[in-house]
Design a protein around this motif. Structure first.
Motif: not given
Length: 507
Positions: A317-346
């Motif tokens: 699984i050596e996926d090669q990541y694109s611009v689209t993938d990077a934007v999605v990863v950014g939004t997943l990081l946003n989700s983790l931050l938004r729930h930083g009161d309960r998600v304390t490890i990621a």
């Protein structure tokens, strides 16, 4: 032009930015370890076989915690195989990934690497083919100063000082039928509770993670967490969550909205854990360790079909990541931050080559994938308090998640310096987005920095970083940003991830 209006206030916060939210994952899988972080004979390898070119890139990412050694791999792993003289270590079949594990790299090598990187170790233990005694043996070997058989063995093997590991995963994805030693929720909950109780007899201050569901789509999701926590609530501190996202059948609109699913996943696990606590009349709060998350194209072959089974370090699984993938990863990081009161490890899975933030080639170069850039930015720039982001955004329709916001956002406020940092994604693939942000409560004075990651001239949403073009996609200056009378205006390019920092009044 799309539009969004956001309001931030220093009085409305979620939680302090969790230090361990910016973790990664090193599994004995594919080329993550061998020819990833460890390759004796490489021109950049040091005397211990560690690739210094990869080390440097990892130091730049600066993961705060790294989970090891698996993953599915750990459910058949005998930790004793990876200690002692390398020439005497056995080669074993790895049932999880159909490869051969040489055990050239083990506990001591990982501890050395982690100290070089400056990260905390999150150790996973085998509760698939092993149990309580083996967990206690590993804990004694790692953490007891000396004077016992196993701690003295560690010293004899070259580590006088104990490893001092405080964070432990009680197995991995035990809900999954693919897992070696797969168990029912009741079987696993009993074993996790017994193991945790025994480990706390050695050190009551350990932090222990029980296996939650390996995905929100599992048929046992919710019921698994409920049963496991009813059996182990007093003995554990966290329940894990795992999620991977990919684009299906060219449906980029739904893929770009993946964080909607992550938001729901987190909130449902929190509700389940709190419900168990209420039934048990227990005031303790169980937090979430989101210790595997990323973009992973599981619809593609996991392994190069030309590689035979039972080989060493196959290309997996050596996926090669694109611009689209990077934007999605950014939004997943946003989700983790938004729930930083309960998600304390990621932990973003994984670090090198295997769905990796980084790529490396045997006897060749190493470079950052597109998805490494949002991770690195949030890791270094999210400081102080996570802010509640209130506001409205234009919406768009998706096949999988219904109506979703075009602009996805999170924000932090460093009270000491006064800096406010916005993390913004524009999910629209064609139109820019104009975002107005109310910052009056922060005494915002000027724009400190503004960058964006998107497809440039001659590129498209599929453009990736490669060995020949390692910096094809990277953050660049975002020009269209202004701040007037406490209101910021930011124009985001289509399909982009942007980070904007403002100077405010220090506390």
């Amino acid at each position: 032009m799309r539009n969004a209006r956001l309001t931030l206030d220093p009085a409305f916060t979620v939680a302090p930015v969790p230090h361990r939210l910016f973790g990664s994952f090193v599994e004995h899988m594919g080329r993550c370890v061998y020819t990833g972080i460890f390759e004796p004979g490489h021109q950049a390898a040091d005397e211990r076989g560690l690739r210094t070119d990869v080390l440097q890139l990892v130091r730049e990412l600066a993961p705060t915690v790294v989970r090891y050694p698996g993953g599915n791999f750990v459910s058949g792993y005998r930790w004793e195989d990876g200690v002692g003289p390398v020439a005497e270590r056995p080669r074993r079949l790895d049932l999880a990934w159909g490869s051969v594990e040489t055990n050239e790299f083990g506990l001591h090598e990982f501890d050395t690497w982690a100290r070089e990187v400056g990260t905390e170790t999150m150790m996973a233990i085998n509760l698939g083919t092993r149990g309580v005694q083996e967990a206690l043996d590993l804990l004694e070997y790692c953490n007891i100063g000396g004077g016992t058989r196993l701690s003295d063995q560690r010293i004899a093997n070259g580590s006088k000082d104990p490893f001092g590991i405080k964070l432990w995963c009680l197995g991995n994805e035990m809900d999954g039928p693919w897992q070696t030693g797969h168990k029912t929720a009741h079987e696993y909950g009993r074993l996790a509770a017994e193991t945790a109780r025994a480990m706390r007899q050695v050190d009551p201050d350990l932090e222990l993670v029980a296996c939650g569901s390996s995905s929100r789509s599992m048929p046992t999701f919710g019921a698994w967490e409920s049963t496991v926590l009813e059996l182990a609530y007093d003995q554990v501190d966290y329940v894990s969550a795992h999620a991977y996202y990919q684009e299906f059948d060219g449906d980029a609109a739904s893929f770009l909205a993946s964080a909607v699913d992550m938001d729901a996943f987190i909130e449902q696990v929190v509700a389940t854990a709190d419900g168990v606590g209420a039934r048990l009349k227990n005031r303790k709060r169980i937090n979430i360790s989101f210790d595997e998350w990323n973009v992973w194209y599981q619809s593609r072959p996991h392994k190069d079909p030309s590689i035979e089974k039972w080989t060493v370090a196959p290309r997996v699984i050596e996926d090669q990541y694109s611009v689209t993938d990077a934007v999605v990863v950014g939004t997943l990081l946003n989700s983790l931050l938004r729930h930083g009161d309960r998600v304390t490890i990621a932990n973003q899975a994984q670090l090198v080559n295997v769905i990796g933030l980084l790529r490396s080639e045997p006897e060749g170069p190493a470079w950052k994938q597109t998805i490494a850039h949002p991770f690195e930015q949030v890791r270094h720039l999210a400081r102080g308090q996570v802010l509640r982001v209130a506001g409205t955004s234009d919406r768009y329709e998706t096949a999988r998640f219904g109506d979703v916001d075009v602009v996805d956002a999170s924000a932090t406020h460093d009270e000491e310096s006064g800096t406010v940092t916005l993390f913004l994604a524009n999910r629209d693939q064609e139109q820019p987005a104009r975002v107005e942000v109310g910052l009056r409560g922060f005494g915002a004075e000027r724009v400190l920095s503004a960058t964006t990651l998107h497809a440039g001239e001659g590129q498209d949403r599929h453009t990736a970083n490669t060995a020949d073009a390692p910096a094809a996609i990277a953050p660049r200056a975002l020009e269209d940003v202004s701040l007037v009378d406490g209101t910021a205006t930011v124009v985001l390019p289509p399909l982009s991830w942007s980070v904007v920092q403002f100077a405010g009044s220090p506390a």
